[in-house]
Write a protein that holds these residues in place. Structure first.
Motif, PDB file in Angstrom:
ATOM      1  N   ASN A  41       0.345  -2.084  -4.500  1.00 37.76           N
ATOM      2  CA  ASN A  41      -0.758  -1.246  -5.025  1.00 37.76           C
ATOM      3  C   ASN A  41      -0.578   0.141  -4.439  1.00 37.76           C
ATOM      4  O   ASN A  41       0.280   0.365  -3.584  1.00 37.76           O
ATOM      5  CB  ASN A  41      -2.135  -1.830  -4.677  1.00 37.76           C
ATOM      6  N   LYS A  64       4.547 -10.756   4.195  1.00 39.46           N
ATOM      7  CA  LYS A  64       3.130 -10.945   3.902  1.00 39.46           C
ATOM      8  C   LYS A  64       2.927 -11.890   2.707  1.00 39.46           C
ATOM      9  O   LYS A  64       3.550 -11.711   1.665  1.00 39.46           O
ATOM     10  CB  LYS A  64       2.508  -9.586   3.594  1.00 39.46           C
ATOM     11  N   ASP A  74       0.817  -1.231   0.000  1.00 34.32           N
ATOM     12  CA  ASP A  74       0.000   0.000   0.000  1.00 34.32           C
ATOM     13  C   ASP A  74       0.848   1.276   0.000  1.00 34.32           C
ATOM     14  O   ASP A  74       0.379   2.336   0.455  1.00 34.32           O
ATOM     15  CB  ASP A  74      -0.958   0.059   1.208  1.00 34.32           C
ATOM     16  N   HIS A  85       0.690  -1.224   5.397  1.00 33.97           N
ATOM     17  CA  HIS A  85      -0.710  -1.673   5.466  1.00 33.97           C
ATOM     18  C   HIS A  85      -1.266  -1.445   6.875  1.00 33.97           C
ATOM     19  O   HIS A  85      -0.509  -1.351   7.832  1.00 33.97           O
ATOM     20  CB  HIS A  85      -0.745  -3.159   5.101  1.00 33.97           C
TER      21      HIS A  85
HETATM   22 CA    CA Z   1      -1.654  -3.940  -0.594  1.00 33.83          CA
END
Ligand code: CA
Ligand code: NG6
Length: 505
Positions: free
Chosen positions: A332, A135, A43, A279
């Motif tokens: 992203n 992750k 993120d 995140h």
């Molecule tokens: Ca993400």
């Protein structure tokens, strides 16, 4: 006669052997096996790092990495959310080609087919030792789902990693434990883990029913199990000794990544290091808490920058920097309020996480998947800035060419050899790229076409413009990187070219 004949045959055989040997040497000279470290942030927006223009937050380590490598200004994840982007970076295939590749629940089965060629399996064939730290969020186990108290497979080890230390999904999804290879780490068998994504387990308190137990309130969702005072998605009980500590996640993962590098320093290695930062839930360690002045989101950026610095330091101290390709990118684009009242919105202080782009995570606009992308290889690549159009999908084929691995026809269907772009020689990169959020978009040259679709224009929970429109959208990114002026009506010929180009995929 017989002797002459066999003598001749011998000479011919020697000549052929010589030729083959010379050719093999030639190939060996072309193919190389540098170490590869891929740091995959979560993120992190294009504008969240100072080398991409951030002024309210400073990322000296990432900036140094960029100054020693190539900083791509036109680099893309394949999707505007995590699971599909991760699926794509590992398989070289657009995730939207396969069902079940949306944001995965924490108890999803493995979504990558174990028969597929993946980035790690290809590098295993090339003789690399491969590791995944951080992750995961690509599911674990067969169709029955993961057996948290037993053997967790198939998972990373079945798709090409020799070693893994992972968080199964996200930090806001249960179970809040690490998995090392095939087992939950530090699990006490007398305190088994129970997980449900349907209903609370026994009399476990939940964020919804027991908000008084929360140290961080949810702004939307995140009201199921309470772990470490934080409401999560999904219900869980047990596994107390195995639970992670949120403020130590970055330190734990960084140490695991460093150990993998140290343990494998003598042979070519590939490390996929997917950080939890930045995140939600954002619970930075004490060294970073309150240090950015932008609240915990900014603090998590500082912590991520520290992580990158630690990896660079480890490579330096082992004299591996010259011969290691270090890729830094994000899965992203950015989101400020992703479901917790952590004051990230209130303390933003004019910081622009997506940089010049519109939208963010979840969005068809460029804020969704136009992300930071840095490639450093000091021994081979001259530092600089490149506007070449590159995708995370391309790592698979590019590294297969680099290491001399031929891919089967089915492997990495959407992955292109962009070695020349990644090493700064080619300034153009791909012809086009397809980006996936609520709709599909195609970027070709300066044009971006977003397919018409029915979704909402704004996600009010996260306050992000999603870029959905019932009309076709066309933007000239060279003049309008912020996608403010839809010029579809003025350029029917461009639409007539881009629409079939998108549909042909
Ligand atoms: Ca993400
Ligand atoms: C959403 C979560 C969000 C985040 C996202 C996945 C809610 C309300 N929102 O469903 O917090 O976890 O999924 O993010 O639950 S990603 O980066 O892993 O794709």
């Amino acid at each position: 006669m017989v002797n002459m004949k066999s003598g001749l045959a011998l000479v011919v055989a020697i000549c052929i052997a010589g030729l083959v040997q010379a050719q093999q040497k030639g190939n060996a000279a072309k193919t190389q096996r540098p170490n590869i470290v891929l740091i995959y942030a979560d993120d992190l927006g294009y504008g969240d790092i100072s080398c991409n223009g951030a002024t309210k937050v400073h990322t000296p380590n990432i900036d140094r990495l960029a100054s020693q490598g190539i900083r791509f200004t036109n680099g893309h994840a394949s999707s505007a959310t995590c699971t599909p982007s991760r699926y794509s970076i590992l398989t070289g295939q657009y995730a939207w080609r396969r069902k079940g590749t949306g944001i995965a629940p924490g108890d999803a089965p493995l979504i990558i087919d174990t028969a597929m060629t993946t980035l790690p399996s290809m590098l295993q064939s090339a003789g690399y030792t491969t590791g995944a730290v951080g992750k995961w969020h690509l599911g674990i186990g067969d169709q029955k789902g993961p057996d948290w108290n037993g053997e967790l497979k198939p998972g990373p080890l079945e798709i090409g990693f020799h070693y893994c230390w992972i968080m199964p999904a996200t930090a806001d999804r249960v179970p809040c434990v690490y998995v090392e290879n095939h087992h939950v780490a530090n699990l006490d068998p007398k305190d088994p883990i129970k997980v449900s994504y349907i209903a609370p387990i026994g009399d476990e308190p939940t964020g919804k029913n027991n908000p008084e137990l929360l140290v961080m309130k949810a702004s939307h969702g995140h009201n199921n199990a309470i772990v470490n005072g934080i409401g999560r998605i999904g219900f869980m009980q047990g596994g107390t000794a195995a639970l992670w500590k949120d403020d130590l996640i970055a330190a734990t993962l960084t140490a695991k990544a460093q150990h993998f590098i140290i343990d494998n320093k003598a042979n070519p290695f590939f490390l996929y290091f997917a950080t939890h930062d930045i995140h939600v839930p954002r619970v930075p360690g004490k060294d970073f808490l309150g240090k950015s002045g932008l609240g915990v989101r900014g603090d998590a950026i500082l912590q991520l920058d520290w992580t990158v610095g630690q990896i660079m330091h480890t490579l330096d101290s082992l004299h591996l920097t010259q011969n290691t390709i270090l890729v830094f990118t994000s899965d992203n684009g950015p989101v400020v309020d992703d479901g917790y009242e952590d004051q990230a919105v209130e303390l933003l202080n004019g910081h622009t996480p997506a940089g010049p782009f519109r939208g963010g995570k979840y969005s068809n606009f460029d804020g969704g998947a136009h992300i930071p992308f840095i490639v450093r290889w000091p021994g081979k690549v001259k530092p600089g800035v490149s506007a070449a159009l590159v995708s995370q999908l391309d790592l698979l084929r590019s590294f297969s060419v680099l290491t001399g691995q031929s891919l089967s026809k089915a492997a990495g269907p959407d992955s292109y050899n962009m070695l020349a772009a990644f090493t700064g020689k080619d300034k153009k990169g791909r012809e086009s790229i397809i980006v996936h959020a609520g709709a599909l978009s195609i970027i070709k040259g300066k044009w971006k076409y977003i397919q018409p679709g029915k979704g909402p224009r704004i996600d009010r929970n996260v306050n992000i413009e999603l870029g959905n429109d019932t009309l076709p959208q066309l933007y000239d990114l060279s003049k309008d990187p912020g996608e403010k002026n839809n010029v579809a009506a003025q350029h029917p010929a461009i639409i007539a070219e881009l629409k079939p180009a998108l549909n042909s995929h």
